[in-house]
Design a protein around this motif. Structure first.
Motif, PDB file in Angstrom:
ATOM      1  N   UNK A  44      94.330 -15.188  20.754  1.00  9.38           N
ATOM      2  CA  UNK A  44      95.718 -15.346  20.292  1.00  9.38           C
ATOM      3  C   UNK A  44      95.993 -16.690  19.674  1.00  9.38           C
ATOM      4  N   UNK A  45      97.080 -16.823  18.054  1.00  6.37           N
ATOM      5  CA  UNK A  45      97.079 -18.017  17.856  1.00  6.37           C
ATOM      6  C   UNK A  45      98.242 -18.029  18.151  1.00  6.37           C
ATOM      7  N   UNK A  46      98.879 -17.747  18.646  1.00  2.00           N
ATOM      8  CA  UNK A  46     100.592 -17.320  19.969  1.00  2.00           C
ATOM      9  C   UNK A  46     100.595 -18.548  20.737  1.00  2.00           C
ATOM     10  N   UNK A  47     101.138 -19.838  21.261  1.00  2.97           N
ATOM     11  CA  UNK A  47     101.637 -20.829  22.535  1.00  2.97           C
ATOM     12  C   UNK A  47     101.336 -20.383  23.583  1.00  2.97           C
ATOM     13  N   UNK A  48     101.113 -20.635  24.936  1.00  5.14           N
ATOM     14  CA  UNK A  48     100.461 -20.482  25.790  1.00  5.14           C
ATOM     15  C   UNK A  48     100.568 -21.967  26.964  1.00  5.14           C
ATOM     16  N   UNK A  49     101.000 -21.500  28.658  1.00  4.71           N
ATOM     17  CA  UNK A  49     100.653 -22.523  29.608  1.00  4.71           C
ATOM     18  C   UNK A  49      99.352 -22.913  29.513  1.00  4.71           C
ATOM     19  N   UNK A  50      99.022 -23.815  29.069  1.00 12.60           N
ATOM     20  CA  UNK A  50      97.321 -24.765  29.077  1.00 12.60           C
ATOM     21  C   UNK A  50      97.413 -25.230  30.729  1.00 12.60           C
ATOM     22  N   UNK A  51      98.783 -25.869  31.471  1.00  9.82           N
ATOM     23  CA  UNK A  51      99.234 -26.489  32.930  1.00  9.82           C
ATOM     24  C   UNK A  51     101.020 -26.405  32.697  1.00  9.82           C
ATOM     25  N   UNK A  52     100.648 -26.931  33.896  1.00  8.28           N
ATOM     26  CA  UNK A  52     102.117 -26.903  35.007  1.00  8.28           C
ATOM     27  C   UNK A  52     102.238 -28.153  36.074  1.00  8.28           C
ATOM     28  N   UNK A  99      85.778 -28.128  13.134  1.00  7.87           N
ATOM     29  CA  UNK A  99      86.905 -28.428  12.861  1.00  7.87           C
ATOM     30  C   UNK A  99      88.214 -28.075  14.281  1.00  7.87           C
ATOM     31  N   UNK A 100      89.205 -28.519  14.243  1.00  7.67           N
ATOM     32  CA  UNK A 100      90.205 -28.967  14.694  1.00  7.67           C
ATOM     33  C   UNK A 100      90.326 -26.890  15.657  1.00  7.67           C
ATOM     34  N   UNK A 101      90.544 -27.138  16.777  1.00  2.00           N
ATOM     35  CA  UNK A 101      90.366 -25.468  17.644  1.00  2.00           C
ATOM     36  C   UNK A 101      91.684 -25.521  18.706  1.00  2.00           C
ATOM     37  N   UNK A 102      92.979 -26.438  17.849  1.00  5.35           N
ATOM     38  CA  UNK A 102      93.953 -26.031  18.774  1.00  5.35           C
ATOM     39  C   UNK A 102      94.978 -27.432  18.802  1.00  5.35           C
ATOM     40  N   UNK A 103      95.987 -26.832  19.113  1.00  5.71           N
ATOM     41  CA  UNK A 103      97.369 -28.335  18.680  1.00  5.71           C
ATOM     42  C   UNK A 103      98.047 -27.977  20.231  1.00  5.71           C
ATOM     43  N   UNK A 104      98.802 -29.249  20.432  1.00  8.57           N
ATOM     44  CA  UNK A 104      99.050 -29.044  21.635  1.00  8.57           C
ATOM     45  C   UNK A 104     101.230 -29.397  21.442  1.00  8.57           C
ATOM     46  N   UNK A 105     101.575 -28.888  22.585  1.00  8.35           N
ATOM     47  CA  UNK A 105     102.400 -29.650  22.747  1.00  8.35           C
ATOM     48  C   UNK A 105     103.475 -29.688  24.294  1.00  8.35           C
ATOM     49  N   UNK A 106     104.576 -30.018  24.975  1.00  7.67           N
ATOM     50  CA  UNK A 106     104.789 -30.434  26.250  1.00  7.67           C
ATOM     51  C   UNK A 106     105.783 -29.718  26.191  1.00  7.67           C
ATOM     52  N   UNK A 107     107.006 -29.429  27.790  1.00  4.83           N
ATOM     53  CA  UNK A 107     108.491 -28.874  27.456  1.00  4.83           C
ATOM     54  C   UNK A 107     108.617 -28.917  28.881  1.00  4.83           C
ATOM     55  N   UNK A 108     109.785 -29.241  28.885  1.00  5.10           N
ATOM     56  CA  UNK A 108     110.473 -28.824  30.965  1.00  5.10           C
ATOM     57  C   UNK A 108     111.420 -27.354  31.044  1.00  5.10           C
ATOM     58  N   UNK A 109     110.409 -26.497  32.193  1.00  5.68           N
ATOM     59  CA  UNK A 109     111.225 -25.320  31.764  1.00  5.68           C
ATOM     60  C   UNK A 109     111.028 -24.902  33.670  1.00  5.68           C
ATOM     61  N   UNK A 110     112.100 -25.007  33.954  1.00  7.24           N
ATOM     62  CA  UNK A 110     112.431 -23.770  35.027  1.00  7.24           C
ATOM     63  C   UNK A 110     111.925 -25.345  36.150  1.00  7.24           C
ATOM     64  N   UNK A 111     112.010 -26.144  36.432  1.00  8.84           N
ATOM     65  CA  UNK A 111     111.409 -27.250  37.389  1.00  8.84           C
ATOM     66  C   UNK A 111     109.864 -28.262  36.748  1.00  8.84           C
ATOM     67  N   UNK A 112     109.368 -26.821  35.947  1.00  7.30           N
ATOM     68  CA  UNK A 112     108.305 -27.664  35.564  1.00  7.30           C
ATOM     69  C   UNK A 112     108.146 -28.413  34.920  1.00  7.30           C
ATOM     70  N   UNK A 113     106.977 -29.204  34.594  1.00  9.37           N
ATOM     71  CA  UNK A 113     106.490 -29.903  33.162  1.00  9.37           C
ATOM     72  C   UNK A 113     105.104 -28.775  32.637  1.00  9.37           C
ATOM     73  N   UNK A 114     105.285 -27.935  31.161  1.00  6.34           N
ATOM     74  CA  UNK A 114     103.962 -27.517  31.377  1.00  6.34           C
ATOM     75  C   UNK A 114     103.721 -28.273  29.898  1.00  6.34           C
ATOM     76  N   UNK A 115     102.116 -28.164  29.934  1.00  5.39           N
ATOM     77  CA  UNK A 115     101.920 -28.351  28.784  1.00  5.39           C
ATOM     78  C   UNK A 115     101.764 -27.566  27.937  1.00  5.39           C
ATOM     79  N   UNK A 116     101.779 -27.194  26.489  1.00  8.21           N
ATOM     80  CA  UNK A 116     100.461 -26.040  25.790  1.00  8.21           C
ATOM     81  C   UNK A 116      99.839 -25.923  25.148  1.00  8.21           C
TER      82      UNK A 116
END
Length: 136
Positions: A44-52, A99-116
């Motif tokens: 899918x092309x929806x944003x998901x957590x890669x790591x927390x 070609x580039x296969x992904x884009x990344x973002x980060x945030x904080x959520x429920x006491x965790x840092x998420x790499x998305x």
């Protein structure tokens, strides 16, 4: 050697080794934790957590990310830091075969840092990563 493992003399307190050192699971050395996490495959092309990681335990992280999609490949490194409220990142060293296969973002959520991650295509894309975490 073509194994991908490094060889060195190692001594830590009463532990001494010459040759290959292999850690099964995370390796922690005082303020540093090194480990490789599970892989992720998405169609899918929806944003998901890669790591927390827990923001109360770790202040920053360094990632080596590799993505595969058929015969297309993309790798990069990412630095992440947080101030307990917001997370920030720098992505660098991007290299890919077509070609580039992904884009990344980060945030904080429920006491965790998420790499998305947001895959660029609905074709099956597999991600692998390694990370180093530094304590607060």
């Amino acid at each position: 050697s073509d194994s991908g493992f490094g060889y060195a003399d190692f001594k830590a307190g009463d532990i001494e080794s010459t040759g290959q050192i292999t850690a099964v699971g995370p390796l922690s050395l005082q303020n540093l934790r090194m480990d490789a996490t599970a892989t992720l495959t998405t169609t899918a092309t929806t944003e998901v957590n890669l790591d927390t990681f827990p923001l109360l335990s770790y202040r920053s992280a360094k990632y080596h990310i590799q993505a595969s999609q058929g015969t297309n490949y993309h790798a990069c490194e990412v630095m992440v830091i947080h101030n307990s409220t917001n997370a920030y990142f720098s992505q660098f060293g991007d290299i890919y075969t077509n070609t580039s296969l992904f884009t990344l973002s980060v945030d904080t959520n429920s006491g965790n840092v998420r790499l998305r991650v947001t895959p660029a295509s609905t074709s099956s894309t597999s991600f692998k990563l390694s990370r180093n975490l530094l304590t607060v």
